[in-house]
Design an enzyme around this catalytic site. Structure first.
Site, PDB file in Angstrom:
ATOM      1  CG  MET A  43      -5.118  10.704 -12.563  1.00 28.61           C
ATOM      2  SD  MET A  43      -6.479  11.530 -12.952  1.00 28.61           S
ATOM      3  CE  MET A  43      -7.454  10.503 -11.978  1.00 28.61           C
ATOM      4  CE  LYS A 122      -5.767  12.419  -1.434  1.00 25.09           C
ATOM      5  NZ  LYS A 122      -7.046  11.615  -1.010  1.00 25.09           N
ATOM      6  CG  ASP A 127      -4.844   6.706   0.520  1.00 24.01           C
ATOM      7  OD1 ASP A 127      -4.229   6.163   1.373  1.00 24.01           O
ATOM      8  OD2 ASP A 127      -5.959   6.965   0.347  1.00 24.01           O
ATOM      9  CE  LYS A 134      -7.413   4.167   0.559  1.00 26.09           C
ATOM     10  NZ  LYS A 134      -8.801   4.675   0.699  1.00 26.09           N
ATOM     11  NE  ARG A 143      -3.553   2.401 -12.028  1.00 26.83           N
ATOM     12  CZ  ARG A 143      -4.598   1.836 -12.174  1.00 26.83           C
ATOM     13  NH1 ARG A 143      -4.900   0.992 -10.941  1.00 26.83           N
ATOM     14  NH2 ARG A 143      -5.382   1.718 -12.994  1.00 26.83           N
ATOM     15  CG  ASP A 204      -8.203   5.684   3.992  1.00 27.01           C
ATOM     16  OD1 ASP A 204      -7.291   5.841   3.128  1.00 27.01           O
ATOM     17  OD2 ASP A 204      -9.232   5.051   3.866  1.00 27.01           O
ATOM     18  NE  ARG A 208     -10.389  14.272   5.382  1.00 28.43           N
ATOM     19  CZ  ARG A 208     -11.590  13.806   5.498  1.00 28.43           C
ATOM     20  NH1 ARG A 208     -12.317  14.098   6.699  1.00 28.43           N
ATOM     21  NH2 ARG A 208     -11.960  13.064   4.617  1.00 28.43           N
TER      22      ARG A 208
END
Length: 359
Positions: A43, A122, A127, A134, A143, A204, A208
């Site tokens: 992560m 996920k 992102d 964003k 990240r 964004d 899901r």
């Protein structure tokens, strides 16, 4: 009274866990910690150092020492297209980095035909929000938007190290969510693996989408239970902060197992509602079967996200863990350093250990 009940639960759960392995408690604790540290390492890694391909290769290296007990399958873009995972593909198309669908198969049960526990994580390795970009402050923290995949893969690695007598399948759809001329646009309609159409009003809300296809695929293994883990919504952080991750589930039995595991590890979970009230908000879509952000995008965001995922679940024992609120550690957990937390890896491992003992 509540304290006494929790103490009894902890004692019972620890006795069950201890019967599953001959590993001394100290060594077991080290393996749990190493599992969480692996998730933290993944992560915390910069997104250019941990692309979907590098992520998959890293996990493959980590399980190599376990021989034939763990099988790794790195599914390519062509396979994803063959599986008709249109929701997953819609997220990945904006990036130059190819998507990877990572599968881990751990066979620890004496009976190889035993129904597996399926864990789905996920895996958005960065992102940006896509076309629904964003704000730039703190975007670097995205990240770690693959925290679900990191904790799921680390849990499988730890289960193998502990030699837990259970079959586990870990699934991680890995990609970046980036803006480009090929990226999905707000208002586009895509088709998921189960044939349901989705109006993507906010790019964004991509987690899901990739989980929807992964959940459909996870059902093909006839799982004993299926648990997905995702840094899915800021709304769960507003609701619970870093005290616990939110759990949405259709199964009281599954909730009890997760709850007990969280009490033992101290990395707690908290049950959240899955009312039809939220389902109606995501199924009221102008152009498709579902809308990816729901009718009221700011109200009950964690609940509508879970209701969306439920539309891709037929298994009687399913749980969704929204871990966005526990993604990072400031000073809330004194034994963790600042930065990405790797939570709730230990709870997932403890949950699997408890499940290994049950019929």
């Amino acid at each position: 009274m509540q304290v006494c009940v929790e103490q009894r639960t902890v004692t019972q759960a620890r006795k069950i866990s201890e019967r599953l392995t001959d590993i001394p408690r100290w060594e077991k604790g080290v393996l749990y910690a190493e599992g969480q540290n692996l998730a933290r390492l993944l992560m915390e890694a910069p997104a250019n150092h941990l692309t979907p391909t590098i992520f998959a290769n890293t996990i493959e290296e980590k399980v190599a020492s376990h021989g034939e007990t763990v099988t790794v399958k790195k599914r390519s873009l062509a396979w994803i297209e063959e599986q008709k995972m249109g929701a997953f593909l819609s997220v990945s198309r904006g990036s130059e980095e190819p998507p990877v669908f990572l599968e881990l198969h751990y066979r620890g049960a004496p009976d190889s035909s035993q129904a597996p526990l399926v864990l789905v994580g996920k895996g958005i390795t960065f992102d940006s929000g896509g076309i629904s970009l964003k704000p730039s402050p703190s975007m670097d923290a995205m990240r770690a938007d693959m925290g679900g995949a990191a904790t799921v893969c680390a849990s499988v690695v730890t289960a193998a190290a502990l030699k837990l007598p259970i079959n586990i399948i870990g699934l991680a759809p890995l990609c970046e969510n980036m803006p480009s001329g090929k990226a999905t646009k707000p208002g586009d309609v895509v088709t998921a693996k189960n044939g349901k159409t989705i109006q993507v009003d906010n790019t964004d809300a991509e987690g899901r989408l990739i989980l929807a296809d992964a959940l459909c695929y996870g059902h093909t293994f006839n799982p004993r239970a299926i648990v997905d883990v995702a840094t899915l919504t800021g709304a769960v952080d507003v609701a619970l902060g870093s005290a616990a991750c939110g759990v949405f589930t259709n199964s009281d039995w599954l909730w009890e197992q997760l709850h007990k595991a969280g009490i033992v590890t101290g990395d707690r979970v908290w049950r959240m509602p899955l009312f039809q009230h939220y389902t109606r908000q995501v199924t009221d879509s102008q152009l498709a079967d579902l809308n990816n952000i729901g009718k009221y995008s700011r109200s009950g965001g964690a609940c509508t996200a879970a209701a969306f995922l439920r539309e891709f679940v037929t298994a009687p024992h399913w749980a969704h863990l929204d871990i966005a609120g526990v993604m990072s550690n400031k000073d809330e957990v004194p034994y963790l350093r600042k930065g990405m937390s790797g939570r709730p890896t230990r709870t997932l491992v403890e949950f699997a250990a408890g499940l290994a003992h049950k019929d």
